[in-house]
Write a protein that holds these residues in place. Structure first.
Motif, PDB file in Angstrom:
ATOM      1  N   LEU B  80       0.831  -1.208   0.000  1.00  0.00           N
ATOM      2  CA  LEU B  80       0.000   0.000   0.000  1.00  0.00           C
ATOM      3  C   LEU B  80       0.861   1.252   0.000  1.00  0.00           C
ATOM      4  O   LEU B  80       0.399   2.326  -0.350  1.00  0.00           O
ATOM      5  CB  LEU B  80      -0.906   0.038   1.241  1.00  0.00           C
ATOM      6  CG  LEU B  80      -1.930  -1.070   1.440  1.00  0.00           C
ATOM      7  CD1 LEU B  80      -2.826  -0.735   2.606  1.00  0.00           C
ATOM      8  CD2 LEU B  80      -2.755  -1.250   0.183  1.00  0.00           C
ATOM      9  N   ILE B  81       2.117   1.103   0.448  1.00  0.00           N
ATOM     10  CA  ILE B  81       3.004   2.267   0.493  1.00  0.00           C
ATOM     11  C   ILE B  81       3.784   2.319  -0.809  1.00  0.00           C
ATOM     12  O   ILE B  81       4.509   1.383  -1.149  1.00  0.00           O
ATOM     13  CB  ILE B  81       3.955   2.161   1.709  1.00  0.00           C
ATOM     14  CG1 ILE B  81       3.111   2.150   2.987  1.00  0.00           C
ATOM     15  CG2 ILE B  81       4.947   3.294   1.725  1.00  0.00           C
ATOM     16  CD1 ILE B  81       3.827   1.556   4.162  1.00  0.00           C
ATOM     17  N   LYS B  82       3.601   3.417  -1.538  1.00  0.00           N
ATOM     18  CA  LYS B  82       4.126   3.475  -2.900  1.00  0.00           C
ATOM     19  C   LYS B  82       5.643   3.378  -2.941  1.00  0.00           C
ATOM     20  O   LYS B  82       6.200   2.758  -3.837  1.00  0.00           O
ATOM     21  CB  LYS B  82       3.663   4.758  -3.583  1.00  0.00           C
ATOM     22  CG  LYS B  82       2.210   4.708  -3.965  1.00  0.00           C
ATOM     23  CD  LYS B  82       1.895   5.643  -5.126  1.00  0.00           C
ATOM     24  CE  LYS B  82       0.423   5.556  -5.465  1.00  0.00           C
ATOM     25  NZ  LYS B  82      -0.421   6.091  -4.375  1.00  0.00           N
ATOM     26  N   ILE B  83       6.318   3.990  -1.939  1.00  0.00           N
ATOM     27  CA  ILE B  83       7.780   4.042  -2.007  1.00  0.00           C
ATOM     28  C   ILE B  83       8.432   2.770  -1.471  1.00  0.00           C
ATOM     29  O   ILE B  83       9.643   2.666  -1.452  1.00  0.00           O
ATOM     30  CB  ILE B  83       8.315   5.268  -1.226  1.00  0.00           C
ATOM     31  CG1 ILE B  83       7.769   5.266   0.199  1.00  0.00           C
ATOM     32  CG2 ILE B  83       7.930   6.554  -1.931  1.00  0.00           C
ATOM     33  CD1 ILE B  83       8.419   6.307   1.081  1.00  0.00           C
ATOM     34  N   PHE B  84       7.635   1.790  -1.075  1.00  0.00           N
ATOM     35  CA  PHE B  84       8.191   0.574  -0.477  1.00  0.00           C
ATOM     36  C   PHE B  84       8.785  -0.341  -1.546  1.00  0.00           C
ATOM     37  O   PHE B  84       8.207  -0.537  -2.611  1.00  0.00           O
ATOM     38  CB  PHE B  84       7.076  -0.153   0.283  1.00  0.00           C
ATOM     39  CG  PHE B  84       7.504  -1.472   0.862  1.00  0.00           C
ATOM     40  CD1 PHE B  84       8.165  -1.521   2.065  1.00  0.00           C
ATOM     41  CD2 PHE B  84       7.230  -2.655   0.198  1.00  0.00           C
ATOM     42  CE1 PHE B  84       8.563  -2.736   2.601  1.00  0.00           C
ATOM     43  CE2 PHE B  84       7.620  -3.870   0.726  1.00  0.00           C
ATOM     44  CZ  PHE B  84       8.291  -3.915   1.932  1.00  0.00           C
ATOM     45  N   ARG B  85       9.978  -0.889  -1.256  1.00  0.00           N
ATOM     46  CA  ARG B  85      10.591  -1.869  -2.170  1.00  0.00           C
ATOM     47  C   ARG B  85      11.104  -3.051  -1.364  1.00  0.00           C
ATOM     48  O   ARG B  85      11.685  -2.871  -0.288  1.00  0.00           O
ATOM     49  CB  ARG B  85      11.760  -1.240  -2.935  1.00  0.00           C
ATOM     50  CG  ARG B  85      11.332  -0.640  -4.268  1.00  0.00           C
ATOM     51  CD  ARG B  85      12.539  -0.220  -5.077  1.00  0.00           C
ATOM     52  NE  ARG B  85      13.403   0.698  -4.333  1.00  0.00           N
ATOM     53  CZ  ARG B  85      14.718   0.546  -4.259  1.00  0.00           C
ATOM     54  NH1 ARG B  85      15.318  -0.444  -4.868  1.00  0.00           N
ATOM     55  NH2 ARG B  85      15.441   1.407  -3.571  1.00  0.00           N
ATOM     56  N   PHE B  86      10.899  -4.240  -1.875  1.00  0.00           N
ATOM     57  CA  PHE B  86      11.289  -5.449  -1.153  1.00  0.00           C
ATOM     58  C   PHE B  86      12.274  -6.260  -1.979  1.00  0.00           C
ATOM     59  O   PHE B  86      12.055  -6.476  -3.167  1.00  0.00           O
ATOM     60  CB  PHE B  86      10.037  -6.288  -0.862  1.00  0.00           C
ATOM     61  CG  PHE B  86      10.311  -7.574  -0.137  1.00  0.00           C
ATOM     62  CD1 PHE B  86      10.322  -7.600   1.242  1.00  0.00           C
ATOM     63  CD2 PHE B  86      10.550  -8.755  -0.838  1.00  0.00           C
ATOM     64  CE1 PHE B  86      10.573  -8.791   1.926  1.00  0.00           C
ATOM     65  CE2 PHE B  86      10.805  -9.950  -0.163  1.00  0.00           C
ATOM     66  CZ  PHE B  86      10.810  -9.956   1.228  1.00  0.00           C
ATOM     67  N   GLN B  87      13.369  -6.680  -1.337  1.00  0.00           N
ATOM     68  CA  GLN B  87      14.278  -7.632  -1.982  1.00  0.00           C
ATOM     69  C   GLN B  87      14.386  -8.847  -1.092  1.00  0.00           C
ATOM     70  O   GLN B  87      14.654  -8.702   0.103  1.00  0.00           O
ATOM     71  CB  GLN B  87      15.662  -7.001  -2.179  1.00  0.00           C
ATOM     72  CG  GLN B  87      15.678  -5.931  -3.245  1.00  0.00           C
ATOM     73  CD  GLN B  87      17.011  -5.208  -3.293  1.00  0.00           C
ATOM     74  OE1 GLN B  87      17.993  -5.642  -2.720  1.00  0.00           O
ATOM     75  NE2 GLN B  87      17.024  -4.079  -3.977  1.00  0.00           N
ATOM     76  N   GLY B  88      14.211 -10.006  -1.671  1.00  0.00           N
ATOM     77  CA  GLY B  88      14.268 -11.244  -0.894  1.00  0.00           C
ATOM     78  C   GLY B  88      13.094 -12.133  -1.261  1.00  0.00           C
ATOM     79  O   GLY B  88      12.494 -11.970  -2.330  1.00  0.00           O
ATOM     80  N   HIS B  89      12.786 -13.063  -0.381  1.00  0.00           N
ATOM     81  CA  HIS B  89      11.696 -13.996  -0.663  1.00  0.00           C
ATOM     82  C   HIS B  89      10.862 -14.224   0.583  1.00  0.00           C
ATOM     83  O   HIS B  89      11.383 -14.200   1.695  1.00  0.00           O
ATOM     84  CB  HIS B  89      12.251 -15.345  -1.126  1.00  0.00           C
ATOM     85  CG  HIS B  89      13.142 -15.244  -2.316  1.00  0.00           C
ATOM     86  ND1 HIS B  89      12.662 -14.984  -3.574  1.00  0.00           N
ATOM     87  CD2 HIS B  89      14.479 -15.323  -2.428  1.00  0.00           C
ATOM     88  CE1 HIS B  89      13.672 -14.930  -4.417  1.00  0.00           C
ATOM     89  NE2 HIS B  89      14.796 -15.127  -3.749  1.00  0.00           N
ATOM     90  N   VAL B  90       9.579 -14.430   0.379  1.00  0.00           N
ATOM     91  CA  VAL B  90       8.719 -14.895   1.468  1.00  0.00           C
ATOM     92  C   VAL B  90       7.978 -16.116   0.937  1.00  0.00           C
ATOM     93  O   VAL B  90       7.256 -16.017  -0.060  1.00  0.00           O
ATOM     94  CB  VAL B  90       7.715 -13.807   1.901  1.00  0.00           C
ATOM     95  CG1 VAL B  90       6.771 -14.371   2.955  1.00  0.00           C
ATOM     96  CG2 VAL B  90       8.429 -12.582   2.441  1.00  0.00           C
TER      97      VAL B  90
END
Ligand SMILES: Nc1ncnc2c1ncn2[C@@H]1O[C@H](COP(=O)(O)OP(=O)(O)OP(=O)(O)O)[C@@H](O)[C@H]1O
Ligand SMILES: [Mg+2]
Lengths: 324, 281
Positions: B80-90
């Motif tokens: 929901l947060i536009k500036i959020f970026r994720f690297q990795g795995h879930v």
């Protein structure tokens, strides 16, 4: 003002009582706010008193038959405003349906992350500009653009589906539908602006809760966000409806000023406001009294709509927001 | 604090894990977080947090260390947060939830969430609990399922006579239990709770803690808490997050994770020891 804690006012203490000046401002503002509130109340009562007083003779002469009869003929001193009441309500309800739908849709579109913030701001300004266009210009636009554009479709509908009362007549010039469309555009900025405020006031944590339950964007909007803002959106519709009831100039130009009661969307009609505007300049003594009565009826309808709106709003906010 | 940044419990080799890696059957959801950004700000790095089935995993650590951020990675709420970026795995049921073809809406249907502030919808108590059921086009007995959820959330007795009243007419603690009922009504397999008791008084807190312990028979729970006593009382596993200020920013990372008893009585890391003794917060 006596300071009972003067002893606490030691050399080290930075705290102190408000000065005479601070108290002065406080009282001044309180007085101004109160005076403003009273002024509005007095103004409303004064208007009611003035118009009521002038309408009283006509009310005595014509009684309730004024509201139920259908002829307006100054020469024969026959005055009835049922067609105008019908036209006022019919045009306003149509405008509310169209303007309400699009107004709320635009408000959702502009507040629920469909557009980049900068682009949304541009659109918002454009919608607000609609409110700045003078009524006369809307009327002219209706005459020169809406009516010609609508005529082929209206007449086609009349020819093919003429058995439906809504399409019972053809559109020859001014009429209910063009008036309602223009009226819808005129009330759209009001509805959009107030709905936007209501939608923006929905707390972020409620949206989070919706998305946390696994709603899609539209499910979150339709099932959670809009219902949460419903009291405010309803208020927007009530205000929009109030505006539509009283709108005069554009309607006088577009509705045809013909005293008839017809379900047909394309038939000319009349409204109370445009009756008042078009009849006053040449009205004689008796007709003016009748017009005052008509104005009183319009005022009563508007007040009633607003009161009902407020009542429904208080009821729903009690029920759904748990407010006492 | 800087020294421990290098001495982390979990090595940084999480990149190598393939997207559909098999995970032990005892793990419900496996978070292998590499880097998480808010815009340019590196908020959390290098944290491997496996959440075990049928257990309560507590997340503790100082304010701003990224507990909420990591928790919200599990159901992709951060999207929901536009500036959020994720690297990795879930990984959830053998699938990387951050894979490109995954719709987070589906994921969130299976993972319930309870937030820090009670956030019932502006509708009746009944409709609040029935919301997820209706959303999932539940075909069974709505009444029954709502009652069951409210009972399980230990709220039924207090609201059974006023199910048509607004959810907002309840007290804060009741609202929070309503939110729990709403979250468990659809029987999600995992329940995420972000400081669910922080707005509540001790009595209401106790009730919710008891509730969590009852719920873990059926659900896997991940719980963020500021309250170490709470972690000790309810969590089976505890993950301790720290803040690394060595590279200028304030980046959170997993310092160590293990059985709650071990973390509190015999922590491997110095930082954990200090935090638990209350030497910093
Ligand atoms: N929406 C956001 N935009 C930008 N930065 C954010 C956002 N949310 C969190 N952060 C930053 O990410 C870091 C971790 O935040 P997070 O909320 O995960 O911490 P936390 O451990 O839950 O703290 P607390 O115990 O106070 O709740 C903080 O430095 C915070 O400033
Ligand atoms: Mg947090």
């Amino acid at each position: 003002m006596l300071n009972p804690f003067a002893k606490a006012d030691t050399v080290d203490s930075i705290s102190g009582p408000p000065s005479q000046f601070d108290y002065g401002w406080d009282r001044t503002f309180q007085f101004l706010a109160l005076a403003g509130a009273w002024m509005i109340l007095i103004l409303v009562v004064f208007i009611l008193w003035e118009i009521g007083g002038q309408a009283l003779p006509a009310m005595r002469d014509y009684g309730l038959s004024f509201i139920t009869s259908t002829t307006w003929d100054a020469n024969k001193s026959q005055f009835g405003i049922l067609p105008q009441i019908w036209g006022t309500l019919y045009s306003s309800i149509l405008a509310l349906l169209i303007g309400g739908f699009f107004g709320i849709a635009v408000a959702i579109f502009l507040t629920q992350d469909f557009l980049q913030p900068s682009l949304a701001a541009v659109f918002r300004t454009i919608v607000e500009l609609l409110a700045a266009i003078p009524s006369v210009v809307y009327g002219l636009w209706g005459i020169y653009v809406v009516i010609p554009a609508l005529r082929p479709l209206a007449n086609w509908l009349h020819e093919t589906l003429g058995w439906i009362p809504l399409f019972g007549t053809s559109l020859s010039g001014p009429g209910m539908m063009p008036a309602a469309i223009v009226l819808a555009i005129m009330i759209l900025p009001t509805i959009t602006a107030i709905s936007q405020d209501a939608l923006r006031l929905v707390p972020y944590k409620i949206k989070e809760a919706a998305y946390g339950m696994g709603t899609t964007h539209w499910e979150a909007i339709l099932k959670v966000i809009v219902p949460t803002a419903s009291a405010g959106i309803f208020g927007a519709l009530v205000l929009g409806f109030g505006r539509a009831l009283g709108e005069t100039m554009a309607l006088a130009m577009l509705i045809g000023n013909s005293n008839q009661i017809s379900l047909s969307l394309f038939s000319p009609a009349n409204t109370l406001a445009s009756l008042l505007a078009s009849s006053f300049p040449e009205a004689g003594q008796t007709e003016i009294k009748a017009l005052m009565y008509a104005a009183m009826v319009l005022l009563a309808i508007t007040l009633l709509v607003n009161l009902m709106g407020t009542a429904i709003m208080t009821y729903t906010s009690k029920k759904f927001e748990g407010k006492k | 604090m800087n020294a421990t940044a290098e001495a982390m419990a979990i090595p940084t080799a999480v990149n190598a894990v393939p997207t559909t890696a098999a995970m032990p059957a005892s793990i419900a959801i496996d978070c292998k977080l590499d880097k998480v950004f808010y815009g340019d700000f590196l908020a959390v790095r290098d944290s491997h947090v496996p959440i075990e089935k049928g257990k309560i995993t507590g997340f503790i650590g100082p304010s701003g260390c990224g507990k909420s951020t990591v928790l919200r990675c599990l159901n992709r709420m951060n999207d929901l947060i536009k500036i959020f970026r994720f690297q990795g795995h879930v990984h959830f049921h053998g699938q990387d939830v951050y894979a490109r073809n995954v719709d987070p809406v589906i994921l969130r249907r299976y993972i319930g969430m309870v937030f820090q502030q009670p956030n019932p919808f502006t509708m009746s108590i009944f409709d609040n609990v029935a919301f997820g059921l209706r959303l999932n086009r539940f075909k069974g007995n709505l009444q029954e399922q709502v009652e069951k959820s409210l009972r399980r959330a230990a709220l039924w007795d207090e609201v059974k006579d006023k199910l048509n009243n607004s959810g907002l007419s309840l007290s804060g603690g009741q609202q929070q239990r309503l939110c729990i009922a709403r979250a468990i009504a659809t029987e999600p397999s995992i329940l995420l709770m972000d400081e669910p008791c922080s707005a509540l008084d001790p009595v209401a807190t106790r009730r919710i803690e008891e509730l969590m312990i009852e719920l873990k028979a059926k659900y896997t729970i991940a719980l963020v808490t500021h309250n170490m006593q709470q972690a000790m009382r309810v969590a089976d596993k505890t993950a301790f997050f720290g803040v690394d200020i060595s590279k200028g920013g304030r980046t959170g990372y997993l310092v160590e994770m293990g059985d709650t008893q071990q973390i509190f009585e015999n922590p491997k890391e110095d930082l954990t020891k200090k935090y638990i003794r209350g030497e910093f917060s």
